[in-house]
Design a protein around this motif. Structure first.
Motif, PDB file in Angstrom:
ATOM      1  N   LYS A  16       0.861  -1.077  -0.133  1.00  0.00           N
ATOM      2  CA  LYS A  16       0.054   0.088   0.057  1.00  0.00           C
ATOM      3  C   LYS A  16       0.845   1.136  -0.002  1.00  0.00           C
ATOM      4  O   LYS A  16       2.043   1.092   0.412  1.00  0.00           O
ATOM      5  N   ASP A  55       1.216   5.784   0.484  1.00  0.00           N
ATOM      6  CA  ASP A  55       1.380   6.840   1.570  1.00  0.00           C
ATOM      7  C   ASP A  55       0.172   6.910   2.403  1.00  0.00           C
ATOM      8  O   ASP A  55      -0.171   7.077   3.547  1.00  0.00           O
ATOM      9  N   SER A  56      -1.153   7.037   1.391  1.00  0.00           N
ATOM     10  CA  SER A  56      -2.465   7.292   2.213  1.00  0.00           C
ATOM     11  C   SER A  56      -2.739   6.260   3.169  1.00  0.00           C
ATOM     12  O   SER A  56      -3.358   6.299   4.202  1.00  0.00           O
ATOM     13  N   TRP A  57      -2.227   4.943   3.064  1.00  0.00           N
ATOM     14  CA  TRP A  57      -2.352   3.666   4.036  1.00  0.00           C
ATOM     15  C   TRP A  57      -1.780   4.011   5.144  1.00  0.00           C
ATOM     16  O   TRP A  57      -1.897   3.956   6.230  1.00  0.00           O
ATOM     17  N   ARG A 108     -14.746   5.914   2.640  1.00  0.00           N
ATOM     18  CA  ARG A 108     -13.519   6.133   2.950  1.00  0.00           C
ATOM     19  C   ARG A 108     -12.904   4.768   3.595  1.00  0.00           C
ATOM     20  O   ARG A 108     -11.786   4.355   3.078  1.00  0.00           O
ATOM     21  N   ARG A 133      -0.397   6.762   6.207  1.00  0.00           N
ATOM     22  CA  ARG A 133      -0.921   8.047   7.056  1.00  0.00           C
ATOM     23  C   ARG A 133      -2.344   7.462   7.982  1.00  0.00           C
ATOM     24  O   ARG A 133      -2.216   7.766   9.109  1.00  0.00           O
ATOM     25  N   GLY A 134      -3.105   6.604   7.145  1.00  0.00           N
ATOM     26  CA  GLY A 134      -4.199   6.059   7.731  1.00  0.00           C
ATOM     27  C   GLY A 134      -3.744   5.125   9.048  1.00  0.00           C
ATOM     28  O   GLY A 134      -4.576   4.913  10.078  1.00  0.00           O
ATOM     29  N   THR A 157     -12.010   2.557   0.636  1.00  0.00           N
ATOM     30  CA  THR A 157     -11.057   3.017  -0.415  1.00  0.00           C
ATOM     31  C   THR A 157      -9.449   2.775   0.581  1.00  0.00           C
ATOM     32  O   THR A 157      -8.332   2.644  -0.108  1.00  0.00           O
ATOM     33  N   LEU A 158      -9.587   3.084   1.849  1.00  0.00           N
ATOM     34  CA  LEU A 158      -8.355   2.852   2.562  1.00  0.00           C
ATOM     35  C   LEU A 158      -7.791   1.387   2.505  1.00  0.00           C
ATOM     36  O   LEU A 158      -6.538   1.039   2.435  1.00  0.00           O
TER      37      LEU A 158
END
Length: 321
Positions: free
Chosen positions: A108, A110-112, A255, A114-115, A258-259
Protein backbone atom coordinates in the motif's frame (compact mmCIF):
# COMPACT_ATOMS: atom_id res chain seq x y z
CA UNK A 1 -32.55 -20.57 0.05
CA UNK A 2 -32.48 -18.21 3.03
CA UNK A 3 -34.61 -15.66 1.18
CA UNK A 4 -36.93 -18.33 -0.21
CA UNK A 5 -37.82 -19.43 3.29
CA UNK A 6 -39.40 -16.06 4.06
CA UNK A 7 -40.66 -14.79 0.67
CA UNK A 8 -43.06 -16.61 -1.67
CA UNK A 9 -41.98 -14.62 -4.75
CA UNK A 10 -38.47 -16.13 -4.74
CA UNK A 11 -37.73 -18.43 -7.69
CA UNK A 12 -34.70 -20.13 -9.25
CA UNK A 13 -34.46 -20.74 -13.00
CA UNK A 14 -32.35 -23.85 -13.73
CA UNK A 15 -30.57 -23.92 -17.10
CA UNK A 16 -29.79 -27.29 -18.67
CA UNK A 17 -28.02 -28.46 -21.80
CA UNK A 18 -28.06 -32.07 -22.97
CA UNK A 19 -29.57 -33.09 -19.65
CA UNK A 20 -26.81 -31.39 -17.64
CA UNK A 21 -27.26 -28.36 -15.37
CA UNK A 22 -25.13 -25.43 -16.61
CA UNK A 23 -26.47 -22.53 -14.56
CA UNK A 24 -29.01 -20.88 -12.27
CA UNK A 25 -30.77 -17.54 -12.02
CA UNK A 26 -32.27 -16.81 -8.58
CA UNK A 27 -34.78 -13.93 -8.65
CA UNK A 28 -38.03 -12.46 -7.37
CA UNK A 29 -40.95 -12.39 -9.79
CA UNK A 30 -42.83 -9.09 -9.45
CA UNK A 31 -45.63 -7.69 -11.64
CA UNK A 32 -45.98 -11.01 -13.46
CA UNK A 33 -43.00 -11.17 -15.81
CA UNK A 34 -40.54 -8.71 -14.23
CA UNK A 35 -37.69 -10.00 -12.08
CA UNK A 36 -35.55 -8.43 -9.36
CA UNK A 37 -32.30 -9.89 -7.95
CA UNK A 38 -32.79 -12.38 -5.15
CA UNK A 39 -32.80 -10.59 -1.81
CA UNK A 40 -33.22 -7.12 -3.32
CA UNK A 41 -30.95 -4.60 -1.61
CA UNK A 42 -29.44 -7.32 0.56
CA UNK A 43 -27.75 -8.79 -2.52
CA UNK A 44 -24.30 -7.43 -3.45
CA UNK A 45 -23.83 -9.55 -6.60
CA UNK A 46 -26.55 -9.90 -9.23
CA UNK A 47 -27.07 -12.05 -12.30
CA UNK A 48 -26.94 -15.68 -13.32
CA UNK A 49 -24.67 -18.29 -11.69
CA UNK A 50 -23.00 -20.17 -14.53
CA UNK A 51 -20.39 -22.85 -15.00
CA UNK A 52 -16.95 -21.47 -16.01
CA UNK A 53 -16.81 -20.31 -19.62
CA UNK A 54 -20.58 -20.40 -20.03
CA UNK A 55 -22.36 -17.37 -21.52
CA UNK A 56 -26.14 -17.16 -21.77
CA UNK A 57 -27.48 -14.63 -24.27
CA UNK A 58 -29.97 -12.11 -22.92
CA UNK A 59 -33.11 -13.24 -24.86
CA UNK A 60 -32.49 -16.91 -24.17
CA UNK A 61 -31.97 -16.31 -20.47
CA UNK A 62 -35.25 -14.42 -20.15
CA UNK A 63 -37.26 -16.86 -22.27
CA UNK A 64 -36.01 -19.79 -20.22
CA UNK A 65 -37.16 -18.08 -17.03
CA UNK A 66 -40.50 -16.87 -18.52
CA UNK A 67 -39.54 -13.23 -17.95
CA UNK A 68 -39.83 -9.96 -19.86
CA UNK A 69 -37.30 -7.98 -17.78
CA UNK A 70 -34.60 -8.46 -15.17
CA UNK A 71 -33.45 -5.30 -13.34
CA UNK A 72 -30.04 -5.13 -11.65
CA UNK A 73 -27.54 -2.68 -10.16
CA UNK A 74 -24.75 -4.95 -8.85
CA UNK A 75 -23.86 -7.01 -11.94
CA UNK A 76 -20.10 -7.64 -12.35
CA UNK A 77 -18.89 -6.08 -15.59
CA UNK A 78 -17.30 -9.34 -16.73
CA UNK A 79 -20.79 -10.88 -16.98
CA UNK A 80 -22.24 -7.87 -18.82
CA UNK A 81 -19.90 -7.82 -21.83
CA UNK A 82 -21.97 -7.50 -24.98
CA UNK A 83 -25.14 -6.54 -23.13
CA UNK A 84 -26.94 -3.59 -24.69
CA UNK A 85 -28.74 -2.55 -21.51
CA UNK A 86 -25.96 -2.20 -18.94
CA UNK A 87 -24.61 1.18 -17.80
CA UNK A 88 -21.30 1.55 -16.03
CA UNK A 89 -21.83 2.27 -12.36
CA UNK A 90 -19.52 2.01 -9.37
CA UNK A 91 -17.12 -0.72 -8.31
CA UNK A 92 -16.82 -3.18 -5.45
CA UNK A 93 -13.51 -2.58 -3.59
CA UNK A 94 -11.68 -5.66 -2.31
CA UNK A 95 -8.71 -6.31 -0.01
CA UNK A 96 -6.47 -9.11 -1.23
CA UNK A 97 -5.19 -11.18 1.70
CA UNK A 98 -4.12 -14.25 -0.27
CA UNK A 99 -0.47 -13.68 0.71
CA UNK A 100 -1.32 -12.58 4.25
CA UNK A 101 -1.98 -9.31 6.06
CA UNK A 102 1.61 -8.10 6.16
CA UNK A 103 2.11 -8.68 2.43
CA UNK A 104 -1.13 -6.84 1.70
CA UNK A 105 -0.26 -3.69 3.65
CA UNK A 106 3.36 -3.71 2.43
CA UNK A 107 2.10 -2.99 -1.07
CA UNK A 108 0.00 0.00 0.00
CA UNK A 109 0.98 3.63 -0.51
CA UNK A 110 1.29 6.78 1.56
CA UNK A 111 -2.46 7.17 2.20
CA UNK A 112 -2.49 3.78 3.94
CA UNK A 113 0.58 4.59 6.04
CA UNK A 114 -0.99 7.87 7.17
CA UNK A 115 -4.25 6.09 7.94
CA UNK A 116 -2.49 3.30 9.83
CA UNK A 117 -0.57 5.77 11.98
CA UNK A 118 -3.84 7.51 12.83
CA UNK A 119 -5.53 4.17 13.65
CA UNK A 120 -2.61 3.12 15.88
CA UNK A 121 -2.73 6.41 17.78
CA UNK A 122 -6.49 6.11 18.32
CA UNK A 123 -6.14 2.45 19.34
CA UNK A 124 -3.64 3.32 22.06
CA UNK A 125 -5.89 6.11 23.27
CA UNK A 126 -8.94 3.80 23.38
CA UNK A 127 -7.01 1.21 25.39
CA UNK A 128 -5.83 3.86 27.86
CA UNK A 129 -9.27 5.40 28.33
CA UNK A 130 -11.60 2.38 28.05
CA UNK A 131 -9.67 -0.89 28.22
CA UNK A 132 -7.71 -3.50 26.30
CA UNK A 133 -8.99 -4.08 22.77
CA UNK A 134 -9.83 -7.54 21.47
CA UNK A 135 -11.80 -8.89 18.52
CA UNK A 136 -14.12 -11.87 18.45
CA UNK A 137 -14.25 -12.81 14.77
CA UNK A 138 -17.26 -15.14 14.91
CA UNK A 139 -19.54 -14.52 17.87
CA UNK A 140 -22.58 -16.68 18.58
CA UNK A 141 -23.91 -14.31 21.23
CA UNK A 142 -27.55 -13.27 20.71
CA UNK A 143 -26.93 -10.31 23.01
CA UNK A 144 -24.03 -9.14 20.84
CA UNK A 145 -26.15 -9.47 17.68
CA UNK A 146 -29.02 -7.47 19.23
CA UNK A 147 -26.53 -4.78 20.23
CA UNK A 148 -25.17 -4.76 16.68
CA UNK A 149 -28.70 -4.18 15.36
CA UNK A 150 -29.24 -1.38 17.86
CA UNK A 151 -25.97 0.33 16.91
CA UNK A 152 -26.73 0.20 13.18
CA UNK A 153 -30.24 1.56 13.58
CA UNK A 154 -28.86 4.36 15.75
CA UNK A 155 -26.52 5.26 12.89
CA UNK A 156 -29.48 5.26 10.49
CA UNK A 157 -31.44 7.62 12.72
CA UNK A 158 -28.47 9.99 12.96
CA UNK A 159 -28.28 10.11 9.14
CA UNK A 160 -32.00 10.88 8.95
CA UNK A 161 -32.85 7.45 7.51
CA UNK A 162 -35.45 4.90 8.54
CA UNK A 163 -34.16 2.70 11.36
CA UNK A 164 -35.29 -0.50 9.65
CA UNK A 165 -32.17 -2.66 9.78
CA UNK A 166 -33.02 -6.28 10.58
CA UNK A 167 -36.77 -5.54 10.47
CA UNK A 168 -39.42 -7.59 8.66
CA UNK A 169 -38.46 -10.23 6.11
CA UNK A 170 -34.91 -8.82 5.85
CA UNK A 171 -34.46 -9.43 9.55
CA UNK A 172 -35.71 -12.99 9.17
CA UNK A 173 -33.14 -13.60 6.40
CA UNK A 174 -30.25 -12.20 8.42
CA UNK A 175 -31.18 -14.02 11.59
CA UNK A 176 -31.60 -17.21 9.59
CA UNK A 177 -28.11 -16.81 8.09
CA UNK A 178 -26.66 -16.63 11.60
CA UNK A 179 -27.59 -20.29 12.01
CA UNK A 180 -25.93 -21.45 8.78
CA UNK A 181 -22.55 -23.06 9.39
CA UNK A 182 -21.66 -25.16 6.35
CA UNK A 183 -17.96 -25.49 5.42
CA UNK A 184 -18.27 -23.26 2.34
CA UNK A 185 -20.80 -20.74 3.61
CA UNK A 186 -21.74 -19.17 6.94
CA UNK A 187 -22.97 -15.99 8.54
CA UNK A 188 -20.38 -14.28 10.75
CA UNK A 189 -20.85 -11.73 13.51
CA UNK A 190 -17.58 -10.00 14.41
CA UNK A 191 -17.40 -7.87 17.56
CA UNK A 192 -14.70 -5.44 18.74
CA UNK A 193 -14.43 -4.97 22.49
CA UNK A 194 -12.64 -2.29 24.51
CA UNK A 195 -12.38 -3.78 27.96
CA UNK A 196 -15.74 -5.48 28.41
CA UNK A 197 -17.60 -2.96 26.27
CA UNK A 198 -18.60 -3.79 22.65
CA UNK A 199 -17.66 -0.74 20.58
CA UNK A 200 -18.15 -2.01 17.01
CA UNK A 201 -19.70 -5.01 15.27
CA UNK A 202 -20.20 -6.36 11.79
CA UNK A 203 -22.48 -9.01 10.35
CA UNK A 204 -21.57 -10.53 7.00
CA UNK A 205 -21.08 -13.71 5.04
CA UNK A 206 -18.01 -15.91 4.72
CA UNK A 207 -18.11 -17.88 1.48
CA UNK A 208 -15.29 -19.96 0.01
CA UNK A 209 -12.48 -17.82 1.38
CA UNK A 210 -14.23 -14.46 0.92
CA UNK A 211 -15.52 -12.30 3.76
CA UNK A 212 -18.35 -10.19 2.34
CA UNK A 213 -18.27 -7.01 4.45
CA UNK A 214 -21.99 -6.41 4.74
CA UNK A 215 -23.46 -4.53 7.72
CA UNK A 216 -20.91 -2.73 9.93
CA UNK A 217 -21.92 -0.63 12.94
CA UNK A 218 -20.24 1.13 15.83
CA UNK A 219 -21.09 2.88 19.08
CA UNK A 220 -21.42 6.62 18.40
CA UNK A 221 -20.17 7.36 21.91
CA UNK A 222 -16.68 6.13 20.97
CA UNK A 223 -16.51 7.23 17.33
CA UNK A 224 -13.47 9.45 18.07
CA UNK A 225 -11.42 6.24 18.28
CA UNK A 226 -12.51 5.06 14.80
CA UNK A 227 -13.86 1.73 16.13
CA UNK A 228 -15.17 0.70 12.70
CA UNK A 229 -11.71 0.95 11.13
CA UNK A 230 -10.20 -0.87 14.11
CA UNK A 231 -12.64 -3.74 13.59
CA UNK A 232 -11.79 -4.09 9.89
CA UNK A 233 -8.09 -4.08 10.69
CA UNK A 234 -8.46 -6.77 13.37
CA UNK A 235 -10.56 -8.96 11.06
CA UNK A 236 -8.00 -8.56 8.26
CA UNK A 237 -5.19 -9.57 10.63
CA UNK A 238 -7.10 -12.72 11.60
CA UNK A 239 -8.01 -13.60 8.01
CA UNK A 240 -5.43 -16.35 7.52
CA UNK A 241 -6.56 -18.13 10.69
CA UNK A 242 -10.15 -18.05 9.43
CA UNK A 243 -9.23 -19.25 5.93
CA UNK A 244 -10.04 -15.89 4.32
CA UNK A 245 -8.10 -14.60 1.32
CA UNK A 246 -10.36 -11.67 0.32
CA UNK A 247 -12.46 -9.06 2.06
CA UNK A 248 -15.11 -7.73 -0.35
CA UNK A 249 -16.47 -4.40 0.86
CA UNK A 250 -19.39 -4.10 -1.56
CA UNK A 251 -20.20 -1.39 -4.09
CA UNK A 252 -19.31 2.16 -3.08
CA UNK A 253 -16.43 4.54 -2.45
CA UNK A 254 -16.70 5.08 1.32
CA UNK A 255 -13.44 6.13 2.94
CA UNK A 256 -12.98 2.88 4.87
CA UNK A 257 -13.34 0.90 1.65
CA UNK A 258 -10.79 2.90 -0.31
CA UNK A 259 -8.39 2.84 2.67
CA UNK A 260 -8.22 -0.95 2.96
CA UNK A 261 -8.94 -2.03 -0.64
CA UNK A 262 -6.23 -2.74 -3.20
CA UNK A 263 -8.37 -3.76 -6.19
CA UNK A 264 -11.76 -2.99 -7.70
CA UNK A 265 -14.43 -5.20 -9.27
CA UNK A 266 -16.30 -3.05 -11.86
CA UNK A 267 -20.07 -3.25 -11.54
CA UNK A 268 -22.91 -2.17 -13.83
CA UNK A 269 -26.61 -1.48 -13.52
CA UNK A 270 -29.45 -1.66 -15.97
CA UNK A 271 -32.22 -3.94 -17.22
CA UNK A 272 -32.26 -6.97 -19.51
CA UNK A 273 -35.52 -6.97 -21.49
CA UNK A 274 -37.36 -9.07 -24.06
CA UNK A 275 -37.48 -6.98 -27.22
CA UNK A 276 -40.96 -5.65 -27.95
CA UNK A 277 -42.36 -6.37 -24.48
CA UNK A 278 -44.21 -3.76 -22.44
CA UNK A 279 -41.38 -3.88 -19.88
CA UNK A 280 -38.83 -3.05 -22.61
CA UNK A 281 -40.91 -0.14 -23.95
CA UNK A 282 -41.48 1.23 -20.44
CA UNK A 283 -37.76 1.13 -19.60
CA UNK A 284 -36.79 2.73 -22.90
CA UNK A 285 -39.31 5.50 -22.25
CA UNK A 286 -38.03 6.04 -18.75
CA UNK A 287 -34.45 6.26 -20.04
CA UNK A 288 -35.39 8.92 -22.60
CA UNK A 289 -37.33 11.04 -20.11
CA UNK A 290 -34.67 10.74 -17.41
CA UNK A 291 -31.90 11.65 -19.83
CA UNK A 292 -33.77 14.84 -20.74
CA UNK A 293 -34.53 15.67 -17.11
CA UNK A 294 -30.88 15.26 -16.11
CA UNK A 295 -29.80 17.66 -18.86
CA UNK A 296 -32.26 20.45 -18.06
CA UNK A 297 -32.54 20.30 -14.26
CA UNK A 298 -30.03 22.07 -11.98
CA UNK A 299 -27.14 19.86 -10.85
CA UNK A 300 -28.31 19.97 -7.24
CA UNK A 301 -31.54 18.09 -8.06
CA UNK A 302 -30.99 16.35 -11.40
CA UNK A 303 -30.41 12.99 -9.71
CA UNK A 304 -33.83 12.99 -8.01
CA UNK A 305 -35.94 11.82 -10.99
CA UNK A 306 -33.71 8.79 -11.63
CA UNK A 307 -33.71 7.85 -7.95
CA UNK A 308 -37.50 8.09 -7.85
CA UNK A 309 -37.95 5.91 -10.95
CA UNK A 310 -35.46 3.32 -9.69
CA UNK A 311 -37.15 3.20 -6.30
CA UNK A 312 -40.63 2.77 -7.76
CA UNK A 313 -40.07 0.93 -11.05
CA UNK A 314 -36.68 -0.18 -12.42
CA UNK A 315 -34.55 -0.54 -9.26
CA UNK A 316 -34.00 -3.60 -7.12
CA UNK A 317 -36.38 -2.71 -4.27
CA UNK A 318 -38.86 -5.47 -3.51
CA UNK A 319 -42.56 -5.09 -2.74
CA UNK A 320 -43.88 -6.05 0.67
CA UNK A 321 -43.95 -9.76 1.28
Amino acid sequence: MAVGKVRRDAEVAIFEQDGRIVGFLPFHRVRGRVAKPIGGHLNDYHGAILEPGRVLAEPGLLRAAALDAYDFDHLPLQFALGMQSADTSLASPQMDLSAGYEASIAAKGDSWRRGQRDMSRKLRKMEREIGAVRCEFSSESDQAFDLHVEMRNTLYRRMGLRADYCIGWQGEVLRGLRNVGSPGFCGALSVLYAGEEPVAAHFGIVSNGVLHWWFPAYDLRVQRYSPGLQLIDRCARQAAIEGICTIDFGKGDDRYKTLFADRLIPMVKGSVCQQGSFAARARAGHATILGFAERVLPAAINAYPRKSVERLWTGTALPGR
